[in-house]
Design a protein around this motif. Structure first.
Motif, PDB file in Angstrom:
ATOM      1  N   ARG A   1     -12.075   9.185 -12.996  1.00 45.38           N
ATOM      2  CA  ARG A   1     -11.370   8.754 -14.198  1.00 45.38           C
ATOM      3  C   ARG A   1     -11.159   7.246 -14.162  1.00 45.38           C
ATOM      4  NH1 ARG A   1      -9.025  12.849 -17.176  1.00 45.38           N
ATOM      5  NH2 ARG A   1      -8.957  14.897 -16.175  1.00 45.38           N
ATOM      6  N   ARG A   2     -11.086   6.653 -15.329  1.00 41.97           N
ATOM      7  CA  ARG A   2     -10.799   5.235 -15.458  1.00 41.97           C
ATOM      8  C   ARG A   2      -9.292   5.068 -15.626  1.00 41.97           C
ATOM      9  NH1 ARG A   2     -15.457   2.465 -16.506  1.00 41.97           N
ATOM     10  NH2 ARG A   2     -14.416   0.734 -17.576  1.00 41.97           N
ATOM     11  N   GLN A   3      -8.682   4.273 -14.752  1.00 38.70           N
ATOM     12  CA  GLN A   3      -7.227   4.104 -14.776  1.00 38.70           C
ATOM     13  C   GLN A   3      -6.863   2.629 -14.862  1.00 38.70           C
ATOM     14  OE1 GLN A   3      -4.574   6.346 -12.203  1.00 38.70           O
ATOM     15  NE2 GLN A   3      -6.271   7.571 -11.468  1.00 38.70           N
ATOM     16  N   ASP A   4      -5.883   2.326 -15.694  1.00 39.66           N
ATOM     17  CA  ASP A   4      -5.357   0.970 -15.788  1.00 39.66           C
ATOM     18  C   ASP A   4      -4.493   0.703 -14.560  1.00 39.66           C
ATOM     19  OD1 ASP A   4      -3.480  -1.234 -16.435  1.00 39.66           O
ATOM     20  OD2 ASP A   4      -4.480  -1.179 -18.377  1.00 39.66           O
ATOM     21  N   VAL A   5      -4.897  -0.267 -13.744  1.00 42.65           N
ATOM     22  CA  VAL A   5      -4.208  -0.512 -12.477  1.00 42.65           C
ATOM     23  C   VAL A   5      -2.771  -0.982 -12.706  1.00 42.65           C
ATOM     24  CG1 VAL A   5      -5.010  -2.911 -12.261  1.00 42.65           C
ATOM     25  CG2 VAL A   5      -4.446  -1.613 -10.212  1.00 42.65           C
ATOM     26  N   TYR A   6      -2.540  -1.719 -13.772  1.00 41.15           N
ATOM     27  CA  TYR A   6      -1.186  -2.222 -14.036  1.00 41.15           C
ATOM     28  C   TYR A   6      -0.254  -1.079 -14.439  1.00 41.15           C
ATOM     29  CZ  TYR A   6       2.524  -5.304 -15.722  1.00 41.15           C
ATOM     30  OH  TYR A   6       3.726  -5.946 -15.905  1.00 41.15           O
ATOM     31  N   LYS A   7      -0.743  -0.161 -15.267  1.00 37.93           N
ATOM     32  CA  LYS A   7       0.081   0.976 -15.688  1.00 37.93           C
ATOM     33  C   LYS A   7       0.357   1.921 -14.524  1.00 37.93           C
ATOM     34  CE  LYS A   7      -1.502   1.059 -20.520  1.00 37.93           C
ATOM     35  NZ  LYS A   7      -2.225   1.859 -21.541  1.00 37.93           N
ATOM     36  N   SER A   8      -0.645   2.107 -13.667  1.00 44.10           N
ATOM     37  CA  SER A   8      -0.517   3.076 -12.573  1.00 44.10           C
ATOM     38  C   SER A   8       0.277   2.546 -11.392  1.00 44.10           C
ATOM     39  CB  SER A   8      -1.904   3.521 -12.090  1.00 44.10           C
ATOM     40  OG  SER A   8      -2.642   4.121 -13.124  1.00 44.10           O
ATOM     41  N   LEU A   9       0.112   1.251 -11.092  1.00 44.62           N
ATOM     42  CA  LEU A   9       0.683   0.698  -9.860  1.00 44.62           C
ATOM     43  C   LEU A   9       1.602  -0.497 -10.093  1.00 44.62           C
ATOM     44  CD1 LEU A   9      -2.586   0.746  -7.694  1.00 44.62           C
ATOM     45  CD2 LEU A   9      -0.838   2.528  -7.846  1.00 44.62           C
ATOM     46  N   GLY A  10       1.809  -0.866 -11.353  1.00 49.18           N
ATOM     47  CA  GLY A  10       2.618  -2.034 -11.663  1.00 49.18           C
ATOM     48  C   GLY A  10       4.086  -1.719 -11.847  1.00 49.18           C
ATOM     49  N   PRO A  11       4.853  -2.650 -12.397  1.00 43.82           N
ATOM     50  CA  PRO A  11       6.293  -2.457 -12.620  1.00 43.82           C
ATOM     51  C   PRO A  11       6.576  -1.185 -13.415  1.00 43.82           C
ATOM     52  CG  PRO A  11       5.669  -4.730 -13.046  1.00 43.82           C
ATOM     53  CD  PRO A  11       4.386  -3.979 -12.853  1.00 43.82           C
ATOM     54  N   GLY A  12       7.628  -0.489 -13.011  1.00 42.35           N
ATOM     55  CA  GLY A  12       8.007   0.754 -13.677  1.00 42.35           C
ATOM     56  C   GLY A  12       7.415   1.989 -13.049  1.00 42.35           C
ATOM     57  N   SER A  13       6.404   1.819 -12.188  1.00 39.12           N
ATOM     58  CA  SER A  13       5.817   2.964 -11.480  1.00 39.12           C
ATOM     59  C   SER A  13       6.445   3.102 -10.105  1.00 39.12           C
ATOM     60  CB  SER A  13       4.304   2.773 -11.341  1.00 39.12           C
ATOM     61  OG  SER A  13       4.028   1.670 -10.489  1.00 39.12           O
ATOM     62  N   GLU A  14       6.181   4.232  -9.447  1.00 39.21           N
ATOM     63  CA  GLU A  14       6.684   4.429  -8.076  1.00 39.21           C
ATOM     64  C   GLU A  14       6.108   3.364  -7.149  1.00 39.21           C
ATOM     65  OE1 GLU A  14       6.512   7.709  -4.425  1.00 39.21           O
ATOM     66  OE2 GLU A  14       5.632   8.193  -6.369  1.00 39.21           O
ATOM     67  N   ALA A  15       4.831   3.052  -7.338  1.00 38.08           N
ATOM     68  CA  ALA A  15       4.189   2.032  -6.504  1.00 38.08           C
ATOM     69  C   ALA A  15       4.780   0.658  -6.764  1.00 38.08           C
ATOM     70  CB  ALA A  15       2.685   2.019  -6.779  1.00 38.08           C
ATOM     71  N   GLY A  16       5.156   0.410  -8.010  1.00 38.13           N
ATOM     72  CA  GLY A  16       5.655  -0.910  -8.363  1.00 38.13           C
ATOM     73  C   GLY A  16       6.939  -1.295  -7.671  1.00 38.13           C
ATOM     74  N   SER A  17       7.736  -0.304  -7.259  1.00 41.86           N
ATOM     75  CA  SER A  17       9.022  -0.591  -6.605  1.00 41.86           C
ATOM     76  C   SER A  17       8.889  -0.785  -5.106  1.00 41.86           C
ATOM     77  CB  SER A  17      10.006   0.552  -6.879  1.00 41.86           C
ATOM     78  OG  SER A  17       9.545   1.763  -6.305  1.00 41.86           O
ATOM     79  N   ALA A  18       7.705  -0.501  -4.534  1.00 41.20           N
ATOM     80  CA  ALA A  18       7.514  -0.572  -3.077  1.00 41.20           C
ATOM     81  C   ALA A  18       7.300  -2.018  -2.627  1.00 41.20           C
ATOM     82  CB  ALA A  18       6.326   0.277  -2.654  1.00 41.20           C
ATOM     83  N   THR A  19       7.852  -2.356  -1.476  1.00 41.38           N
ATOM     84  CA  THR A  19       7.671  -3.696  -0.924  1.00 41.38           C
ATOM     85  C   THR A  19       6.207  -3.953  -0.572  1.00 41.38           C
ATOM     86  OG1 THR A  19       9.914  -3.726  -0.019  1.00 41.38           O
ATOM     87  CG2 THR A  19       8.342  -5.258   0.952  1.00 41.38           C
ATOM     88  N   VAL A  20       5.531  -2.942  -0.011  1.00 42.18           N
ATOM     89  CA  VAL A  20       4.124  -3.089   0.375  1.00 42.18           C
ATOM     90  C   VAL A  20       3.293  -2.037  -0.350  1.00 42.18           C
ATOM     91  CG1 VAL A  20       2.457  -3.058   2.256  1.00 42.18           C
ATOM     92  CG2 VAL A  20       4.733  -3.999   2.640  1.00 42.18           C
ATOM     93  N   LEU A  21       2.221  -2.502  -0.977  1.00 42.35           N
ATOM     94  CA  LEU A  21       1.252  -1.615  -1.621  1.00 42.35           C
ATOM     95  C   LEU A  21      -0.025  -1.655  -0.799  1.00 42.35           C
ATOM     96  CD1 LEU A  21       0.526   0.128  -4.151  1.00 42.35           C
ATOM     97  CD2 LEU A  21      -0.324  -1.983  -5.195  1.00 42.35           C
ATOM     98  N   SER A  22      -0.435  -0.506  -0.263  1.00 43.48           N
ATOM     99  CA  SER A  22      -1.599  -0.440   0.631  1.00 43.48           C
ATOM    100  C   SER A  22      -2.772   0.247  -0.059  1.00 43.48           C
ATOM    101  CB  SER A  22      -1.247   0.311   1.918  1.00 43.48           C
ATOM    102  OG  SER A  22      -0.298  -0.393   2.671  1.00 43.48           O
ATOM    103  N   PHE A  23      -3.816  -0.511  -0.319  1.00 42.18           N
ATOM    104  CA  PHE A  23      -5.053   0.065  -0.840  1.00 42.18           C
ATOM    105  C   PHE A  23      -5.946   0.496   0.318  1.00 42.18           C
ATOM    106  CE2 PHE A  23      -3.947  -2.297  -4.696  1.00 42.18           C
ATOM    107  CZ  PHE A  23      -4.425  -1.465  -5.704  1.00 42.18           C
ATOM    108  N   GLY A  24      -6.956   1.287  -0.009  1.00 44.26           N
ATOM    109  CA  GLY A  24      -8.036   1.553   0.927  1.00 44.26           C
ATOM    110  C   GLY A  24      -9.103   0.498   0.697  1.00 44.26           C
ATOM    111  N   SER A  25     -10.337   0.919   0.469  1.00 42.86           N
ATOM    112  CA  SER A  25     -11.416  -0.015   0.176  1.00 42.86           C
ATOM    113  C   SER A  25     -11.263  -0.582  -1.227  1.00 42.86           C
ATOM    114  CB  SER A  25     -12.768   0.706   0.284  1.00 42.86           C
ATOM    115  OG  SER A  25     -13.804  -0.088  -0.257  1.00 42.86           O
ATOM    116  N   LEU A  26     -11.615  -1.871  -1.375  1.00 45.59           N
ATOM    117  CA  LEU A  26     -11.661  -2.500  -2.695  1.00 45.59           C
ATOM    118  C   LEU A  26     -13.094  -2.926  -3.036  1.00 45.59           C
ATOM    119  CD1 LEU A  26      -8.424  -4.704  -2.866  1.00 45.59           C
ATOM    120  CD2 LEU A  26      -8.876  -2.515  -3.970  1.00 45.59           C
ATOM    121  N   PHE A  27     -14.063  -2.313  -2.370  1.00 47.35           N
ATOM    122  CA  PHE A  27     -15.457  -2.639  -2.644  1.00 47.35           C
ATOM    123  C   PHE A  27     -15.919  -1.954  -3.923  1.00 47.35           C
ATOM    124  CE2 PHE A  27     -20.001  -1.623  -2.384  1.00 47.35           C
ATOM    125  CZ  PHE A  27     -20.520  -2.906  -2.299  1.00 47.35           C
TER     126      PHE A  27
END
Length: 577
Positions: free
Chosen positions: A339-365
């Protein structure tokens, strides 16, 4: 950890007791049901039969049997019918009052009562881990006091240098979109960590690749081979105007609460227990133990499930055009949906990820594939000029001046003439199918230069095939035609390469950028260590030499190194001061 084990033991004991009781009750199910249905609970619990009562009941039963026999004889009942009837009456007239059964019922009620009461009385002290019990939250709290309000982004680089550079650019983009400080990683050994194949949906999961990267980084530190990406790539055009960064070593030291300078290998080797603590810290930061509210959010999405986008209209959560085909689904037994997901909506302010001090991705390739992108499809952001500017700036990031100048120095002082660059990947099997086309293109180019220019034709050779193995190869044939061609190449032991490596260690570009965080405000990390091994920078100087090849460039088809050189030539880095 001890509380968790104690909790597990207690729960297992209680469940086993309940299970044993239920098993016995099931075996005696019909008898117990008859008992419960014919007897009041109070009578069951308090009127346990005595010996005299038992004897009295036996005499009454015997008398009933004699009366029943007389009645059956008077009416000529069949003998078998008489026995069956008397047996049934005996079963109905004699409710079950066994002490064992009563004990089992009492035990069952007692176990259930204790089980419920146990969870109500001590949930916080034993069964749930409080903030004080969780070391990750404790570490996060200490770290937040050092960098109040600041949020960070970490990702897991992998494969060869060109792929790692591509991921770094994507990390810059993600950090800018999500307004986070980018944790600048080191340059990993070539293919020390491999992702796998996104098109075949066979890749390391985000958690696994984060752990692998963390372990390899610790090995780089311990063996004195740590080189930051910012030691090699010039990010001065991005920092601090567009994003904020922090060196991985500084971040790891503070996040893992390691109050010492571990940029030098000897400092670490003197503390063997330090690596155990750092490995544990890395597993937690990788999300092995799950997310921690307002502290850590480990991204589980990867190229098998997600294509990240940004402000692309109504595309959020829609299916991507590239999906696994039916043959692959059946062969590999997979059920992924991309699926295509908007990274700002999914992981930005207002999301669970947005409140975390550290956001850890896997691969960004990512890479183009079948009309789509493997993982990140953010090539423009016309609705956000700040991000559009960041995209433009990060499209090409040159090497640091020390490396670029070394390439120009070799071209001007060693070759001293117009030259052609040939980049040939001969030891990597994945390019075997491209060798014929690459050699054919090189031969045609050389033939044109032979006919049109002065001899010999100067060629800088960039290859992974050692010179000792050139015999009876295309390179060996070129070297033998000394009247027509003159070959140049670089080696790790060359004085120019060693000198630039030393200069990079002294410069310490990676530790000069970003946060000024220090260890308890007392001391900063060293910029150099006398015992540190020199970094392997041969590849970067070779690329810089090729960027100055005025007669042209021939690269191995499909090689990301060749693509990097073409980009350098397009941006005319050889003319940079």
């Amino acid at each position: 950890m001890n509380l968790s084990r104690e909790r597990s033991r207690l729960v297992v004991v209680v469940l086993l007791l309940v299970r044993v009781s239920l098993s016995v009750l099931i075996v005696k199910g019909r008898r117990l049901w008859t008992f419960v249905s014919h007897t009041l609970i109070g009578k069951c619990l308090f009127q346990v039969p005595t010996l005299k009562q038992k004897q009295k009941e036996d005499r009454l039963n015997e008398k009933r049997r004699e009366e029943e026999t007389m009645k059956n004889a008077a009416f000529n009942f069949d003998k078998s019918t008489t026995k069956s009837s008397s047996w049934l009456k005996k079963k109905q007239a004699q409710p079950l009052k066994s002490p064992l059964s009563l004990l089992l019922i009492i035990s069952l009620f007692l176990f259930v009562f204790l089980f419920i009461s146990f969870f109500k009385i001590i949930p916080n002290s034993l069964f749930s881990r409080t903030i004080a019990d969780n070391p990750l939250i404790s570490q996060c709290t200490k770290f937040q006091t050092l960098a109040p309000g600041e949020k960070f982004l970490w990702y897991a680089p992998h494969s060869g240098f060109s792929n790692q550079l591509s991921e770094f650019k994507n990390g810059v983009l993600m950090a800018g979109i999500l307004n986070r400080t980018l944790i600048v990683p080191p340059v990993l050994d070539h293919h020390a960590v491999a992702l796998g194949s996104c098109p075949k949906f066979r890749v390391l999961g985000p958690k696994e690749i984060r752990v692998s990267v963390w372990d390899h980084v610790l090995d780089l530190v311990k063996t004195g081979r740590y080189v930051s990406m910012a030691d090699i790539i010039d990010i001065s055009s991005l920092v601090p105007s567009s994003i904020q960064v922090i060196d991985f070593r500084v971040f790891a030291s503070l996040w893992c609460n390691v109050n010492m300078d571990f940029t030098c290998a000897n400092d670490l080797n003197a503390h063997s227990s330090l690596f155990d603590s750092l490995k544990l810290c890395g597993s937690m930061l990788s999300g092995i133990d799950g997310n921690v509210e307002k502290c850590l959010y480990a991204v589980d999405e990867d190229c098998r499930t997600t294509v990240w986008t940004y402000k692309n209209g109504n595309e959020d959560r829609v299916f991507d055009s590239f999906q696994p085909d039916e043959q692959l689904k059946k062969k590999k037994k997979i059920s992924y949906v991309r699926r295509r997901q908007d990274v700002y909506k999914s992981l930005g302010p207002g999301s669970e990820a947005g409140s975390a001090t550290v956001l850890s991705f896997g691969s960004l390739f990512t890479a183009p594939y079948k009309g789509s992108e493997l993982h990140i499809d953010i090539h423009e952001a016309q609705r956000d000029q700040r991000i559009q500017s960041l995209i433009d700036k990060s499209e090409f990031l040159p090497f640091v001046p020390e490396i670029l100048n070394a390439g120009k120095k070799f071209a001007l002082e060693i070759i001293k003439a117009p030259f052609l660059c040939a980049q040939l990947r001969l030891l990597d099997g994945q390019f075997k199918n491209h060798w014929k086309a690459t050699f054919q293109g090189l031969k045609q180019k050389l033939e044109v230069l032979k006919q049109s220019g002065s001899k010999p034709v100067h060629i800088f050779v960039m290859t992974d095939l050692p010179q000792g193995n050139w015999t009876r190869s295309f390179l060996g044939d070129l070297a033998s035609e000394s009247n027509h061609f003159k070959l140049y190449f670089l080696r790790e032991e060359d004085e120019l390469v060693k000198k630039i490596a030393k200069n990079l260690v002294v410069a310490g570009h990676g530790l000069r950028f970003g946060s000024a965080l220090s260890f308890n405000g007392e001391s900063k990390m060293k910029m150099d260590c006398s015992h540190q091994r020199l970094p392997d920078i041969l590849l970067y100087i070779e690329e810089s030499v090729c960027s100055c090849a005025s007669l042209g460039f021939v690269g191995t088809a499909g090689s990301t190194i060749a693509e990097s050189i073409e980009l350098m030539r397009k941006n005319d880095v050889c003319s940079m001061s």
